[in-house]
Design a protein around this motif. Structure first.
Motif, short mmCIF file in Angstrom:
data_model
loop_
_atom_site.label_atom_id
_atom_site.label_comp_id
_atom_site.label_asym_id
_atom_site.label_seq_id
_atom_site.Cartn_x
_atom_site.Cartn_y
_atom_site.Cartn_z
N LEU A 1 21.84 -24.50 -12.26
CA LEU A 1 21.66 -23.09 -12.60
C LEU A 1 20.36 -22.87 -13.37
O LEU A 1 19.64 -21.89 -13.13
CB LEU A 1 22.86 -22.57 -13.40
N ASP A 2 20.04 -23.78 -14.28
CA ASP A 2 18.79 -23.66 -15.04
C ASP A 2 17.57 -23.74 -14.11
O ASP A 2 16.62 -22.97 -14.26
CB ASP A 2 18.69 -24.76 -16.11
N THR B 1 17.52 -22.98 -10.94
CA THR B 1 17.48 -21.76 -10.13
C THR B 1 16.85 -20.62 -10.92
O THR B 1 16.02 -19.87 -10.39
CB THR B 1 18.90 -21.37 -9.66
N LEU B 2 17.23 -20.47 -12.19
CA LEU B 2 16.65 -19.42 -13.02
C LEU B 2 15.13 -19.59 -13.15
O LEU B 2 14.38 -18.62 -13.10
CB LEU B 2 17.30 -19.39 -14.40
N HIS C 1 18.85 -13.36 -10.02
CA HIS C 1 18.72 -13.81 -11.41
C HIS C 1 19.97 -13.43 -12.21
O HIS C 1 20.52 -14.25 -12.95
CB HIS C 1 17.46 -13.19 -12.02
N VAL D 1 22.97 -15.58 -11.21
CA VAL D 1 22.89 -16.94 -11.76
C VAL D 1 23.20 -16.92 -13.25
O VAL D 1 23.91 -17.79 -13.76
CB VAL D 1 21.51 -17.57 -11.47
N LEU D 2 22.70 -15.90 -13.96
CA LEU D 2 23.03 -15.78 -15.39
C LEU D 2 24.53 -15.59 -15.59
O LEU D 2 25.11 -16.16 -16.52
CB LEU D 2 22.27 -14.61 -16.01
N SER E 1 26.90 -16.72 -13.60
CA SER E 1 27.52 -18.03 -13.34
C SER E 1 27.32 -18.98 -14.51
O SER E 1 28.26 -19.68 -14.92
CB SER E 1 26.91 -18.66 -12.07
N ARG E 2 26.12 -19.00 -15.06
CA ARG E 2 25.88 -19.88 -16.21
C ARG E 2 26.67 -19.40 -17.43
O ARG E 2 27.22 -20.20 -18.19
CB ARG E 2 24.38 -19.95 -16.51
N ASP F 1 23.61 -15.22 -22.14
CA ASP F 1 23.39 -15.13 -20.69
C ASP F 1 24.00 -13.86 -20.11
O ASP F 1 23.38 -13.19 -19.28
CB ASP F 1 24.00 -16.35 -19.98
#
Length: 167
Positions: free
Chosen positions: A2-3, A5-6, A20, A23-24, A26-27, A43
């Protein structure tokens, strides 16, 4: 993952913003599950900032997840306001609307307001049926059964549990 991907997808365009924000979220979920509430909040609040201007499912998902975190973290009335705000972004979208209504039902049940919980869960059940989401339909029936049981309506509870089991 995830990091990375961001880092690879900066929030610079509508398409990138939607990814974005997702993904935030999900994280943020992962942080919440691990009990890292401060990191999750950071997040999820950022996801809401990015997703709200986009509207739709992106905004609703970010707001609902922030509501879930606020419930777990004990933030008073914040979850209720966040869930209600999320509903404004998913008018006519049965699946996400049903999921948010189910969260509202759970919140009202936690607050011992079984009448409101039942109302929200019955609405969620209708949305899940309309969306064809049998798993969520079964969960809503089971939660309605718990409310019936708590309210002393044992026959109704048994019927709801049986209907949920059949799904």
């Amino acid at each position: 993952i995830l990091d990375r991907t961001l880092a690879a997808v900066p929030a610079t365009s509508t398409e990138h913003n939607a990814l974005h924000a997702a993904v935030l979220v999900s994280r943020g979920r992962a942080h919440r599950i691990r009990g890292s509430f401060a990191e999750a909040r950071k997040d999820l609040e950022r996801a809401v900032e990015i997703a709200e201007p986009l509207g739709g499912i992106e905004a609703a998902t970010a707001l609902t997840e922030l509501g879930n975190l606020s419930r777990a973290d004990g933030f008073g009335d914040a979850p209720l306001a966040l869930y209600q705000q999320a509903l404004t972004f998913v008018e006519g979208d049965e699946g996400p609307r049903g999921a948010t209504l189910a969260q509202l039902g759970g919140l009202y049940r936690e607050r011992s307001d079984n009448a409101r919980a039942k109302e929200m869960l019955e609405s969620a059940l209708q949305m899940h049926r309309a969306a064809g989401d049998r798993r969520a339909e079964g969960t809503a029936l089971g939660n309605l059964g718990i409310i019936s049981q708590e309210d002393g309506r044992q026959d109704e509870a048994r019927s709801l549990f049986e209907r949920a089991r059949q799904i």
